[in-house]
Design a protein around this motif. Structure first.
Motif, PDB file in Angstrom:
ATOM      1  N   HIS A 181      35.332  52.345  98.796  1.00  0.00           N
ATOM      2  CA  HIS A 181      36.310  53.219  98.166  1.00  0.00           C
ATOM      3  C   HIS A 181      35.804  53.804  96.850  1.00  0.00           C
ATOM      4  N   ALA A 182      34.798  53.192  96.281  1.00  0.00           N
ATOM      5  CA  ALA A 182      34.169  53.780  95.095  1.00  0.00           C
ATOM      6  C   ALA A 182      33.143  54.848  95.490  1.00  0.00           C
ATOM      7  N   THR A 183      32.513  54.662  96.637  1.00  0.00           N
ATOM      8  CA  THR A 183      31.430  55.577  97.021  1.00  0.00           C
ATOM      9  C   THR A 183      31.875  56.652  98.012  1.00  0.00           C
ATOM     10  N   HIS A 184      33.046  56.486  98.598  1.00  0.00           N
ATOM     11  CA  HIS A 184      33.575  57.492  99.522  1.00  0.00           C
ATOM     12  C   HIS A 184      34.980  57.872  99.096  1.00  0.00           C
ATOM     13  N   ARG A 185      35.087  58.341  97.882  1.00  0.00           N
ATOM     14  CA  ARG A 185      36.385  58.626  97.292  1.00  0.00           C
ATOM     15  C   ARG A 185      37.135  59.712  98.054  1.00  0.00           C
ATOM     16  N   ARG A 186      36.464  60.781  98.404  1.00  0.00           N
ATOM     17  CA  ARG A 186      37.140  61.876  99.101  1.00  0.00           C
ATOM     18  C   ARG A 186      37.792  61.402 100.397  1.00  0.00           C
ATOM     19  N   GLU A 187      37.041  60.663 101.186  1.00  0.00           N
ATOM     20  CA  GLU A 187      37.561  60.172 102.456  1.00  0.00           C
ATOM     21  C   GLU A 187      38.807  59.314 102.237  1.00  0.00           C
ATOM     22  N   ALA A 188      38.737  58.429 101.247  1.00  0.00           N
ATOM     23  CA  ALA A 188      39.865  57.540 100.985  1.00  0.00           C
ATOM     24  C   ALA A 188      41.096  58.332 100.550  1.00  0.00           C
ATOM     25  N   LEU A 189      40.897  59.321  99.697  1.00  0.00           N
ATOM     26  CA  LEU A 189      42.030  60.113  99.218  1.00  0.00           C
ATOM     27  C   LEU A 189      42.689  60.871 100.359  1.00  0.00           C
ATOM     28  N   VAL A 190      41.884  61.433 101.236  1.00  0.00           N
ATOM     29  CA  VAL A 190      42.452  62.201 102.349  1.00  0.00           C
ATOM     30  C   VAL A 190      43.186  61.279 103.328  1.00  0.00           C
ATOM     31  N   VAL A 191      42.566  60.174 103.672  1.00  0.00           N
ATOM     32  CA  VAL A 191      43.215  59.254 104.608  1.00  0.00           C
ATOM     33  C   VAL A 191      44.550  58.770 104.046  1.00  0.00           C
ATOM     34  N   ASN A 192      44.562  58.437 102.764  1.00  0.00           N
ATOM     35  CA  ASN A 192      45.782  57.880 102.184  1.00  0.00           C
ATOM     36  C   ASN A 192      46.864  58.918 101.971  1.00  0.00           C
ATOM     37  N   ARG A 193      46.451  60.120 101.727  1.00  0.00           N
ATOM     38  CA  ARG A 193      47.429  61.150 101.419  1.00  0.00           C
ATOM     39  C   ARG A 193      47.905  61.905 102.644  1.00  0.00           C
ATOM     40  N   ASP A 194      47.013  62.147 103.585  1.00  0.00           N
ATOM     41  CA  ASP A 194      47.315  63.131 104.627  1.00  0.00           C
ATOM     42  C   ASP A 194      47.343  62.604 106.050  1.00  0.00           C
ATOM     43  N   THR A 195      47.131  61.305 106.233  1.00  0.00           N
ATOM     44  CA  THR A 195      47.211  60.774 107.599  1.00  0.00           C
ATOM     45  C   THR A 195      48.564  61.106 108.219  1.00  0.00           C
ATOM     46  N   THR A 196      49.612  61.051 107.420  1.00  0.00           N
ATOM     47  CA  THR A 196      50.965  61.308 107.947  1.00  0.00           C
ATOM     48  C   THR A 196      51.140  62.743 108.433  1.00  0.00           C
ATOM     49  N   SER A 197      50.195  63.620 108.100  1.00  0.00           N
ATOM     50  CA  SER A 197      50.286  64.995 108.587  1.00  0.00           C
ATOM     51  C   SER A 197      49.733  65.142 110.008  1.00  0.00           C
ATOM     52  N   LEU A 198      49.144  64.087 110.534  1.00  0.00           N
ATOM     53  CA  LEU A 198      48.650  64.154 111.907  1.00  0.00           C
ATOM     54  C   LEU A 198      49.814  64.104 112.895  1.00  0.00           C
ATOM     55  N   LEU A 207      38.175  55.786 109.337  1.00  0.00           N
ATOM     56  CA  LEU A 207      38.705  54.493 109.767  1.00  0.00           C
ATOM     57  C   LEU A 207      37.685  53.748 110.637  1.00  0.00           C
ATOM     58  N   ASP A 208      36.933  54.487 111.440  1.00  0.00           N
ATOM     59  CA  ASP A 208      35.867  53.852 112.212  1.00  0.00           C
ATOM     60  C   ASP A 208      34.834  53.213 111.293  1.00  0.00           C
ATOM     61  N   ASP A 209      34.432  53.948 110.268  1.00  0.00           N
ATOM     62  CA  ASP A 209      33.418  53.434 109.348  1.00  0.00           C
ATOM     63  C   ASP A 209      33.916  52.188 108.629  1.00  0.00           C
ATOM     64  N   ALA A 261      35.792  70.843 104.010  1.00  0.00           N
ATOM     65  CA  ALA A 261      37.192  70.489 104.224  1.00  0.00           C
ATOM     66  C   ALA A 261      37.521  69.186 103.504  1.00  0.00           C
ATOM     67  N   LEU A 262      36.620  68.234 103.592  1.00  0.00           N
ATOM     68  CA  LEU A 262      36.819  66.933 102.946  1.00  0.00           C
ATOM     69  C   LEU A 262      37.015  67.094 101.443  1.00  0.00           C
ATOM     70  N   THR A 263      36.163  67.896 100.835  1.00  0.00           N
ATOM     71  CA  THR A 263      36.257  68.116  99.393  1.00  0.00           C
ATOM     72  C   THR A 263      37.587  68.772  99.022  1.00  0.00           C
ATOM     73  N   LEU A 264      37.963  69.792  99.771  1.00  0.00           N
ATOM     74  CA  LEU A 264      39.177  70.522  99.421  1.00  0.00           C
ATOM     75  C   LEU A 264      40.442  69.741  99.770  1.00  0.00           C
ATOM     76  N   PHE A 265      40.449  69.078 100.915  1.00  0.00           N
ATOM     77  CA  PHE A 265      41.614  68.243 101.255  1.00  0.00           C
ATOM     78  C   PHE A 265      41.805  67.162 100.192  1.00  0.00           C
ATOM     79  N   ALA A 266      40.716  66.566  99.725  1.00  0.00           N
ATOM     80  CA  ALA A 266      40.820  65.509  98.718  1.00  0.00           C
ATOM     81  C   ALA A 266      41.377  66.054  97.415  1.00  0.00           C
ATOM     82  N   GLU A 267      41.000  67.289  97.090  1.00  0.00           N
ATOM     83  CA  GLU A 267      41.444  67.898  95.833  1.00  0.00           C
ATOM     84  C   GLU A 267      42.891  68.365  95.881  1.00  0.00           C
ATOM     85  N   ARG A 268      43.251  69.048  96.972  1.00  0.00           N
ATOM     86  CA  ARG A 268      44.542  69.741  97.012  1.00  0.00           C
ATOM     87  C   ARG A 268      45.463  69.256  98.111  1.00  0.00           C
TER      88      ARG A 268
END
Lengths: 204, 204
Positions: free
Chosen positions: A105-122, A73-75, A26-33
């Motif tokens: 943010h360099a080593t956990h790119r997927r997580e950062a992209l999802v948090v920044n893009r999709d948090t508002t969908s919660l 966000l916990d991490d 899910a992380l990979t796909l959410f980050a991509e699309r």
DNA sequence: CCTACCGATCGGTAGG
DNA sequence: CCTACCGATCGGTAGG
């Protein structure tokens, strides 16, 4: 033979599906699309199973997003506290906090992209909770800057503006960093820590 | 009586729907919920019409996104060229380019949010075209920094890293800026221009 | 883990 | 500008 990374493998050699492998796909796909741009059928396909089988491991698509955002966000919070804990000097606190944040943010790119893009969908109230957590982090950086300014180490007109600039330039590393690029994550993080000290006009 | 902003009004007083009002409604909703998170029915509702009536003004949902992204990137390019044209000095070029870029992201928040979040939802070959445009812009900033370094005005280890940091911190203004906040867009833009010069270690 | 299936909603078309 | 409607796909459930 069990897979070293993701636990036991099924007899046919495929990795066993668990909540962790579901979250990873899910992380990979959410980050991509993006969250809304990803169908559960795509997550299932990435894992080699049918869509309804996902529900053996999760409760809903929304819960996947919620778990990803909360864990990330916990991490970040743990990272920040560890980074700052060892220092009393605001200079070293800001350097260490920025370095660790940039590195993440360099080593956990997927997580950062999802948090920044999709948090508002919660849905509420999770959305408010997550936003408060980010705001707390911004305030913590701002406090370090203010303390450095009070001690005469920094010279900055508006501590809030500087803290936004530092955090957001670091977050954006996730947008362009490549593992096979010319700079390692550590090199980028060290440079960004210097950028942060220049933004607050640190004069050694 | 015709509306001053958006053209003629219908006899019942509602603003007339045109491609521009459709784009504006789409811009607001895409910025709020993302491209995939927005239904055409919501855009129609915002305009007070039914979903199929949208097709009197547009060809597809995708085309709305494409138009928004293309126009925004065009405007940014014009802004940049105008900002840099008047100066030969890399110091003033970087200051002016950052100021204008930051200002745009404070005053055109919706556009920035959509471009940053949803450009990847465009189909090829538009996606590649848009990405190239952004890369050209990054290179232009990088060139200014390199020229300043060659003249001994800037002292920066890696011009590319500095140009990413400057652009991305400016882009992110769209994420937090509020018109009713404590600072005006101009004040933020001036501060960010200073941040940029500090990042490249400008020494007057 | 699967097949079979559900109601809801999506973007978009026909035809006026 | 509308009503009526389309096929496709969505997240999710039943039942095994």
């Amino acid at each position: 033979m069990p897979s070293a990374d993701l636990g036991a493998a099924t007899p046919d050699g495929r990795a066993a599906v668990t909540i962790e492998t579901v979250l990873d796909a899910a992380l990979t796909l959410f980050a991509e699309r993006g969250y809304h741009g990803t169908a559960l059928s795509e997550i299932a396909e990435a894992l080699g199973i049918r869509t309804p089988s996902l529900y053996n491991h999760m409760q809903s698509k929304q819960q996947l997003l919620e778990t990803i955002v909360r864990r990330t966000l916990d991490d970040v919070l743990v990272d920040f506290e560890t980074a700052v804990a060892g220092f009393d000097d605001p200079v070293e606190q800001l350097r260490s906090a920025t370095r660790v944040y940039a590195l993440r943010h360099a080593t956990h790119r997927r997580e950062a992209l999802v948090v920044n893009r999709d948090t508002t969908s919660l849905p509420e109230p999770q959305l408010t909770t997550m936003r408060e957590r980010r705001r707390d982090h911004e305030r913590a950086i701002r406090t370090i800057i203010t303390q450095g300014a009070e001690r005469g180490q920094f010279n900055v007109g508006n501590a809030g503006l500087a803290s936004f600039a530092i955090l957001e330039m670091s977050v954006s590393i996730a947008r362009w960093f490549r593992e096979d690029g010319p700079l390692t994550a550590e090199q980028v993080a060290d440079e960004y820590a210097d950028f942060a000290l220049r933004i607050v006009r640190y004069r050694p």
